[in-house]
Scaffold this active site. Structure first.
Site, mmCIF file in Angstrom:
data_model
loop_
_atom_site.group_PDB
_atom_site.id
_atom_site.type_symbol
_atom_site.label_atom_id
_atom_site.label_comp_id
_atom_site.label_asym_id
_atom_site.label_seq_id
_atom_site.Cartn_x
_atom_site.Cartn_y
_atom_site.Cartn_z
ATOM 1 N N VAL A 31 -9.068 11.697 -1.111
ATOM 2 C CA VAL A 31 -9.558 11.442 -2.478
ATOM 3 C C VAL A 31 -11.079 11.361 -2.567
ATOM 4 C CG1 VAL A 31 -7.430 10.275 -3.244
ATOM 5 C CG2 VAL A 31 -9.340 8.915 -2.316
ATOM 6 N N TYR A 45 -16.325 -3.412 0.740
ATOM 7 C CA TYR A 45 -15.062 -3.452 -0.017
ATOM 8 C C TYR A 45 -15.271 -4.157 -1.366
ATOM 9 C CZ TYR A 45 -10.043 -4.155 -0.924
ATOM 10 O OH TYR A 45 -8.785 -4.142 -1.481
HETATM 11 P P1 NAD Z 1 -2.221 0.606 2.672
HETATM 12 O O1 NAD Z 1 -3.158 0.744 3.819
HETATM 13 O O2 NAD Z 1 -0.783 0.370 2.935
HETATM 14 O O3 NAD Z 1 -2.331 1.878 1.707
HETATM 15 C C1 NAD Z 1 -3.535 2.539 1.446
HETATM 16 C C2 NAD Z 1 -3.217 3.982 1.176
HETATM 17 O O4 NAD Z 1 -4.431 4.684 0.864
HETATM 18 C C3 NAD Z 1 -2.587 4.670 2.400
HETATM 19 O O5 NAD Z 1 -1.575 5.533 1.959
HETATM 20 C C4 NAD Z 1 -3.771 5.455 2.950
HETATM 21 O O6 NAD Z 1 -3.388 6.570 3.727
HETATM 22 C C5 NAD Z 1 -4.432 5.859 1.649
HETATM 23 N N1 NAD Z 1 -5.775 6.391 1.836
HETATM 24 C C6 NAD Z 1 -6.784 5.869 2.544
HETATM 25 N N2 NAD Z 1 -7.842 6.705 2.519
HETATM 26 C C7 NAD Z 1 -7.476 7.767 1.752
HETATM 27 C C8 NAD Z 1 -8.125 8.950 1.356
HETATM 28 N N3 NAD Z 1 -9.387 9.229 1.743
HETATM 29 N N4 NAD Z 1 -7.454 9.821 0.564
HETATM 30 C C9 NAD Z 1 -6.183 9.568 0.180
HETATM 31 N N5 NAD Z 1 -5.519 8.459 0.539
HETATM 32 C C10 NAD Z 1 -6.171 7.574 1.320
HETATM 33 O O7 NAD Z 1 -2.826 -0.564 1.796
HETATM 34 P P2 NAD Z 1 -2.381 -1.129 0.360
HETATM 35 O O8 NAD Z 1 -2.461 -2.586 0.469
HETATM 36 O O9 NAD Z 1 -1.126 -0.513 -0.102
HETATM 37 O O10 NAD Z 1 -3.615 -0.643 -0.526
HETATM 38 C C11 NAD Z 1 -3.467 0.098 -1.720
HETATM 39 C C12 NAD Z 1 -4.579 -0.276 -2.688
HETATM 40 O O11 NAD Z 1 -4.396 -1.638 -3.076
HETATM 41 C C13 NAD Z 1 -5.985 -0.166 -2.116
HETATM 42 O O12 NAD Z 1 -6.872 0.353 -3.102
HETATM 43 C C14 NAD Z 1 -6.339 -1.600 -1.822
HETATM 44 O O13 NAD Z 1 -7.741 -1.831 -1.840
HETATM 45 C C15 NAD Z 1 -5.627 -2.319 -2.945
HETATM 46 N N6 NAD Z 1 -5.383 -3.744 -2.719
HETATM 47 C C16 NAD Z 1 -4.514 -4.169 -1.763
HETATM 48 C C17 NAD Z 1 -4.320 -5.547 -1.592
HETATM 49 C C18 NAD Z 1 -3.357 -6.105 -0.585
HETATM 50 O O14 NAD Z 1 -3.314 -7.331 -0.430
HETATM 51 N N7 NAD Z 1 -2.557 -5.311 0.097
HETATM 52 C C19 NAD Z 1 -5.030 -6.456 -2.380
HETATM 53 C C20 NAD Z 1 -5.918 -5.982 -3.331
HETATM 54 C C21 NAD Z 1 -6.089 -4.621 -3.497
#
Ligand code: NAD
Length: 278
Positions: A77, A176
């Site tokens: 992305v 972040y």
């Molecule tokens: P995760 O690591 O399970 O998923 C992240 C996803 O993003 C994975 O599929 C990864 O391959 C993908 N990704 C990373 N770089 C990429 C790129 N360059 N192009 C396309 N895809 C890419 O983590 P998650 O917790 O499911 O995170 C999803 C979103 O939620 C993120 O934006 C994260 O910042 C946000 N978030 C998560 C939490 C939490 O507690 N898990 C809290 C707040 C925000």
């Protein structure tokens, strides 16, 4: 049909019937749950991934088993050409898109003095520039298609996956926190800019959700107990908690909602340290 009436194709329990969605980073964690949730709500779904195509294909299979169409598409992305090619392919396969969830994100943690420019640029590139590139492609496609009020009252819906760290400073994670702070203002600005086109733009700000991004924070009992001091509601969030919010934000039930961040955090942003102090 008047745009004041609810859309006819959205039946109860399938509020996204007849719509197509694209979810970035949809082969893991929150993105996976959101993709599955949107499909359960009636949408066909493009499952974006950058690594682990097998996991993406497993999400596709699960969606297809539920009776909806799905397609796994590779794209980084943060790469403009990748994003453009992904949207072109999605439109070629599904005709158009109605919902785009900019979910892909990562962390590259380090204290400021040892944070490299590469760590900074990687996080800003994926978490912030990636959302810009996908939101821009989404808006272009929504405008090209035009409004069909029998499918949705909005021309299109963009959902940005933010974080409680758009609001809560986070030592050791400057890249972040800055990326998510940027997402907050990107989302609000796009919502303002696109509202006249009836494109709704909103964010979800998850708190602590049980996914691979933060395994260290929940996998060991001591870590989980420490985490719970930050969560008034007393449990970790599950990816399904975020999926439910995304379905609602994408649906006509939220048709008057734009420019908003929906915190789904068990109260993490209620400053729990002040409960018995201050
Ligand atoms: P995760 O690591 O399970 O998923 C992240 C996803 O993003 C994975 O599929 C990864 O391959 C993908 N990704 C990373 N770089 C990429 C790129 N360059 N192009 C396309 N895809 C890419 O983590 P998650 O917790 O499911 O995170 C999803 C979103 O939620 C993120 O934006 C994260 O910042 C946000 N978030 C998560 C939490 C939490 O507690 N898990 C809290 C707040 C925000």
């Amino acid at each position: 049909m008047s745009t004041q009436e609810p859309s006819s194709s959205a039946s109860f329990g399938q509020p996204l019937a007849g719509q197509t969605a694209l979810v970035t980073g949809a082969n893991s964690g929150i993105g996976r749950a959101v993709a599955l949730g949107l499909a359960r709500a009636g949408a066909d779904v493009v499952v974006n991934y950058v690594t682990d195509p097998e996991a993406a294909q497993a999400v596709v299979s699960e969606i297809e088993a539920g009776g909806r169409r799905a397609l796994a598409l590779h794209a980084d992305v943060s790469d403009e050409a990748d994003v453009e090619a992904m949207f072109a392919r999605a439109v070629a396969e599904f005709g158009t898109l109605h919902i785009v969830v900019c979910n892909a994100g990562l962390q590259r943690d380090a204290p400021l003095s040892s944070m490299t420019l590469a760590q900074w640029n990687t996080v800003i590139g994926v978490n912030l520039t990636g959302q810009f590139l996908c939101a821009r492609a989404a808006a272009r496609e929504f405008r090209r298609r035009g409004l069909d009020a029998s499918v949705s009252r909005a021309l299109g819906k963009i959902i940005c996956m933010s974080s409680v760290h758009q609001q809560i400073p986070w030592a050791g994670h400057a890249n972040y926190a800055a990326s998510k702070g940027g997402v907050a203002m990107l989302m609000q600005t796009l919502a303002q800019e696109l509202a006249g086109d009836r494109i709704r733009v909103n964010s979800i700000a998850p708190g602590a959700i049980r996914t691979p991004i933060n395994t260290d924070a929940w996998s060991k009992p001591e870590a989980y107990a420490a985490l719970m001091t930050l969560v008034p509601y007393g449990r970790i969030g599950e990816p399904e908690d975020i999926a439910q919010a995304a379905v609602w934000l994408a649906s006509d039930a939220a048709d008057y909602v734009t420019g908003t961040t929906l915190f789904v955090d068990g109260g993490m942003t209620l400053y729990p340290g002040f409960e018995h102090k201050g």
